[in-house]
Design a protein around this motif. Structure first.
Motif, PDB file in Angstrom:
ATOM      1  N   LYS A 253      13.187  -7.381  10.070  1.00  8.84           N
ATOM      2  CA  LYS A 253      12.104  -6.703   9.346  1.00  8.84           C
ATOM      3  C   LYS A 253      11.054  -7.656   8.792  1.00  8.84           C
ATOM      4  O   LYS A 253       9.855  -7.399   8.882  1.00  8.84           O
ATOM      5  CB  LYS A 253      12.694  -5.865   8.204  1.00  8.84           C
ATOM      6  CG  LYS A 253      13.220  -4.514   8.665  1.00  8.84           C
ATOM      7  CD  LYS A 253      13.692  -3.667   7.500  1.00  8.84           C
ATOM      8  CE  LYS A 253      14.028  -2.253   7.956  1.00  8.84           C
ATOM      9  NZ  LYS A 253      14.979  -2.189   9.077  1.00  8.84           N
ATOM     10  N   GLN A 254      11.489  -8.775   8.204  1.00  6.75           N
ATOM     11  CA  GLN A 254      10.520  -9.679   7.587  1.00  6.75           C
ATOM     12  C   GLN A 254       9.610 -10.324   8.631  1.00  6.75           C
ATOM     13  O   GLN A 254       8.467 -10.673   8.344  1.00  6.75           O
ATOM     14  CB  GLN A 254      11.230 -10.765   6.768  1.00  6.75           C
ATOM     15  CG  GLN A 254      11.955 -11.832   7.570  1.00  6.75           C
ATOM     16  CD  GLN A 254      13.377 -11.447   7.947  1.00  6.75           C
ATOM     17  OE1 GLN A 254      13.735 -10.276   7.851  1.00  6.75           O
ATOM     18  NE2 GLN A 254      14.186 -12.424   8.358  1.00  6.75           N
ATOM     19  N   VAL A 255      10.102 -10.467   9.869  1.00  7.68           N
ATOM     20  CA  VAL A 255       9.296 -11.060  10.940  1.00  7.68           C
ATOM     21  C   VAL A 255       8.387 -10.005  11.560  1.00  7.68           C
ATOM     22  O   VAL A 255       7.192 -10.248  11.763  1.00  7.68           O
ATOM     23  CB  VAL A 255      10.203 -11.686  12.023  1.00  7.68           C
ATOM     24  CG1 VAL A 255       9.357 -12.245  13.165  1.00  7.68           C
ATOM     25  CG2 VAL A 255      11.078 -12.774  11.429  1.00  7.68           C
ATOM     26  N   ILE A 256       8.934  -8.846  11.846  1.00  4.29           N
ATOM     27  CA  ILE A 256       8.148  -7.810  12.526  1.00  4.29           C
ATOM     28  C   ILE A 256       6.974  -7.373  11.661  1.00  4.29           C
ATOM     29  O   ILE A 256       5.878  -7.103  12.152  1.00  4.29           O
ATOM     30  CB  ILE A 256       9.042  -6.606  12.926  1.00  4.29           C
ATOM     31  CG1 ILE A 256       8.507  -5.959  14.223  1.00  4.29           C
ATOM     32  CG2 ILE A 256       9.129  -5.553  11.842  1.00  4.29           C
ATOM     33  CD1 ILE A 256       8.816  -6.718  15.470  1.00  4.29           C
ATOM     34  N   ARG A 257       7.176  -7.353  10.344  1.00  5.40           N
ATOM     35  CA  ARG A 257       6.100  -6.958   9.425  1.00  5.40           C
ATOM     36  C   ARG A 257       4.896  -7.885   9.570  1.00  5.40           C
ATOM     37  O   ARG A 257       3.749  -7.441   9.660  1.00  5.40           O
ATOM     38  CB  ARG A 257       6.628  -6.979   7.989  1.00  5.40           C
ATOM     39  CG  ARG A 257       5.605  -6.557   6.935  1.00  5.40           C
ATOM     40  CD  ARG A 257       6.140  -6.798   5.541  1.00  5.40           C
ATOM     41  NE  ARG A 257       6.399  -8.220   5.310  1.00  5.40           N
ATOM     42  CZ  ARG A 257       7.556  -8.700   4.864  1.00  5.40           C
ATOM     43  NH1 ARG A 257       8.558  -7.899   4.596  1.00  5.40           N
ATOM     44  NH2 ARG A 257       7.705 -10.013   4.673  1.00  5.40           N
ATOM     45  N   ASP A 258       5.169  -9.189   9.642  1.00  3.91           N
ATOM     46  CA  ASP A 258       4.065 -10.148   9.742  1.00  3.91           C
ATOM     47  C   ASP A 258       3.481 -10.204  11.150  1.00  3.91           C
ATOM     48  O   ASP A 258       2.285 -10.465  11.321  1.00  3.91           O
ATOM     49  CB  ASP A 258       4.532 -11.531   9.296  1.00  3.91           C
ATOM     50  CG  ASP A 258       4.741 -11.595   7.789  1.00  3.91           C
ATOM     51  OD1 ASP A 258       4.165 -10.760   7.072  1.00  3.91           O
ATOM     52  OD2 ASP A 258       5.495 -12.475   7.321  1.00  3.91           O
ATOM     53  N   MET A 259       4.318  -9.963  12.161  1.00  2.00           N
ATOM     54  CA  MET A 259       3.788  -9.894  13.522  1.00  2.00           C
ATOM     55  C   MET A 259       2.821  -8.729  13.667  1.00  2.00           C
ATOM     56  O   MET A 259       1.772  -8.843  14.321  1.00  2.00           O
ATOM     57  CB  MET A 259       4.932  -9.773  14.535  1.00  2.00           C
ATOM     58  CG  MET A 259       5.742 -11.047  14.717  1.00  2.00           C
ATOM     59  SD  MET A 259       7.113 -10.867  15.883  1.00  2.00           S
ATOM     60  CE  MET A 259       6.230 -10.785  17.441  1.00  2.00           C
ATOM     61  N   ILE A 260       3.150  -7.595  13.048  1.00  2.00           N
ATOM     62  CA  ILE A 260       2.262  -6.422  13.088  1.00  2.00           C
ATOM     63  C   ILE A 260       0.940  -6.740  12.408  1.00  2.00           C
ATOM     64  O   ILE A 260      -0.132  -6.364  12.884  1.00  2.00           O
ATOM     65  CB  ILE A 260       2.941  -5.202  12.428  1.00  2.00           C
ATOM     66  CG1 ILE A 260       4.121  -4.730  13.279  1.00  2.00           C
ATOM     67  CG2 ILE A 260       1.946  -4.057  12.226  1.00  2.00           C
ATOM     68  CD1 ILE A 260       5.020  -3.716  12.582  1.00  2.00           C
ATOM     69  N   LYS A 261       1.024  -7.478  11.307  1.00  2.00           N
ATOM     70  CA  LYS A 261      -0.193  -7.846  10.563  1.00  2.00           C
ATOM     71  C   LYS A 261      -1.138  -8.669  11.443  1.00  2.00           C
ATOM     72  O   LYS A 261      -2.356  -8.429  11.479  1.00  2.00           O
ATOM     73  CB  LYS A 261       0.217  -8.632   9.318  1.00  2.00           C
ATOM     74  CG  LYS A 261      -0.864  -8.796   8.288  1.00  2.00           C
ATOM     75  CD  LYS A 261      -0.299  -9.160   6.908  1.00  2.00           C
ATOM     76  CE  LYS A 261       0.707 -10.291   6.942  1.00  2.00           C
ATOM     77  NZ  LYS A 261       1.139 -10.698   5.591  1.00  2.00           N
ATOM     78  N   LEU A 262      -0.593  -9.642  12.174  1.00  2.00           N
ATOM     79  CA  LEU A 262      -1.409 -10.464  13.064  1.00  2.00           C
ATOM     80  C   LEU A 262      -1.894  -9.659  14.265  1.00  2.00           C
ATOM     81  O   LEU A 262      -3.070  -9.742  14.648  1.00  2.00           O
ATOM     82  CB  LEU A 262      -0.604 -11.679  13.534  1.00  2.00           C
ATOM     83  CG  LEU A 262      -1.282 -12.620  14.525  1.00  2.00           C
ATOM     84  CD1 LEU A 262      -2.589 -13.173  13.959  1.00  2.00           C
ATOM     85  CD2 LEU A 262      -0.341 -13.765  14.900  1.00  2.00           C
TER      86      LEU A 262
END
Length: 392
Positions: A253-262
């Motif tokens: 979750k913590q990675v996918i959240r930031d990948m979505i942001k980028l």
């Protein structure tokens, strides 16, 4: 009033990345007549009709607008369903982002996880984009050799030796491009344990998962290291959808959240009607029947190429258990580099193969041969190669 002519400069980071040697060879071949390419890593099949019809319907039904950045919820749920039913892995649709192919997935993962001064371990040989994406992320690159005596699998002991205090990410790509190797369950578990022990993320790129031979099986890394794995996958190979640019990533979750942001600032969202077609690809039995036919055809072509290579002078094949490539060793007595050999074959047999060094220094002495080519052309290419090499 006269203005002084200004000089314009490109950003320095663009000079960090290198042009693909694969493309350079294709461009040379394009200027020649009567050439057969065994170079490109693209299915020669058309996208299954049921998937194309789904895209057409979606356009007619108004799927021509923006979607949520992470992707259409029903599509993400279909991806989660696939992993639950096919691999018995409990995946939440909230941990999935739809990407423009696996290429974008790799870029997003590296930009999200790596900072200047961090290290990423990349196998050698490996597909070309990993090292270039790492350079853009200003990360240090540690190449981990894949050895013939280990069937081109990652050696866990050598992996342990390669890890530094700066290592953040390990790249894993199986079934492997370019070698066609697969990982045993024991090796997958060993890599997963190392990642957990050393707090590493694994970028596991798995687009060839359905093209397996001789009883080989695929073990998704996310099943064994769910908290450490960024799984990148694509519809390009499985469903012959290279031009659709449809892929996805599953990550903590913590990675996918930031990948979505980028991702929101890179492309916003993947094309809406393409995502709808992706739902059909995953849920309609007719699309899976097409995958089964493609796999059978690849298996037959693989036999053809291996039979020819085993009888051909100056090339020795590694028997691939996955993907649609044969990794072949050049006879050292020829005293030719991989690039020289590929160019010689192009000029003397009018056949394109990819020099192993396109995939890293450890690829020296090898070439990659793709059998994603019609059987007739494949046989003609093999005959040409056999004739040319017999004259050496």
């Amino acid at each position: 009033m006269r203005y002084k002519k200004r000089k314009y400069f490109l950003a320095g980071r663009i000079n960090l990345i290198q042009r693909s040697k694969i493309r350079e060879l294709f461009e040379k071949a394009r200027k020649m007549k009567n050439v057969i390419s065994l170079g490109i890593g693209e299915p020669d099949f058309d996208t299954p009709e049921v998937i194309k019809e789904a895209a057409k319907r979606a356009i007619d039904e108004g799927y021509t607008h923006y979607t949520p950045n992470a992707g259409i919820p029903e599509f993400r749920e279909a991806i989660a369903e696939y992993y639950r039913s096919h691999y018995r892995i409990d995946v939440s649709s909230d941990d999935i982002i739809v990407t423009a192919g696996a290429y974008e997935a790799t870029y997003l993962a590296f930009q999200t996880l790596l900072e200047a001064g961090d290290d990423v371990i990349i196998p050698d040989p490996a597909f070309v984009c990993y090292a270039e994406d790492a350079k853009i992320a200003e990360a240090g690159i540690i190449r981990l050799p894949l050895r013939e005596e280990n069937d081109f699998q990652i050696n866990p002991d050598e992996l342990l030796e390669a890890i530094t205090k700066r290592t953040r990410v390990l790249v894993v790509n199986y079934p492997n491009n370019p070698t066609g190797a697969v990982l045993t369950k024991e090796t997958v578990r060993a890599i997963a344990d190392i990642a957990e022990d050393y707090n590493l993320y694994i970028l596991s790129d798995e687009p060839y998962e359905h093209f397996l031979y001789e009883g080989a099986k695929h073990y998704p890394m996310i099943k064994y290291a769910p908290d450490n794995t960024i799984l990148a996958n694509s519809f390009s190979k499985t469903f012959a959808m290279t031009g659709w640019r449809l892929g996805f990533t599953i990550a903590p979750k913590q990675v996918i959240r930031d990948m979505i942001k980028l991702h929101a600032y890179v492309i916003g969202n993947v094309t809406s009607f393409v995502q709808i077609a992706g739902i059909t690809a995953l849920r309609d039995r007719r699309s899976w029947e097409a995958v089964k036919r493609m796999r059978h055809t690849y298996a037959e072509r693989r036999k053809v190429v291996l039979k020819y290579l085993e009888e051909m002078p100056h090339l020795t094949p590694f028997r691939p258990k996955g993907a649609f490539y044969v990794w072949a060793k050049i006879d050292p007595e020829l005293d030719m580099s991989s690039e020289d050999f590929a160019n010689w074959l192009l000029e003397n047999a009018r056949v394109v193969v990819i020099p192993g060094t396109a995939f890293g220094k450890a690829g020296e002495g090898w070439v990659r041969i793709s059998y994603a080519t019609k059987r007739g052309q494949l046989i003609e290419a093999m005959e040409r190669m056999k004739e040319a090499l017999s004259g050496l």
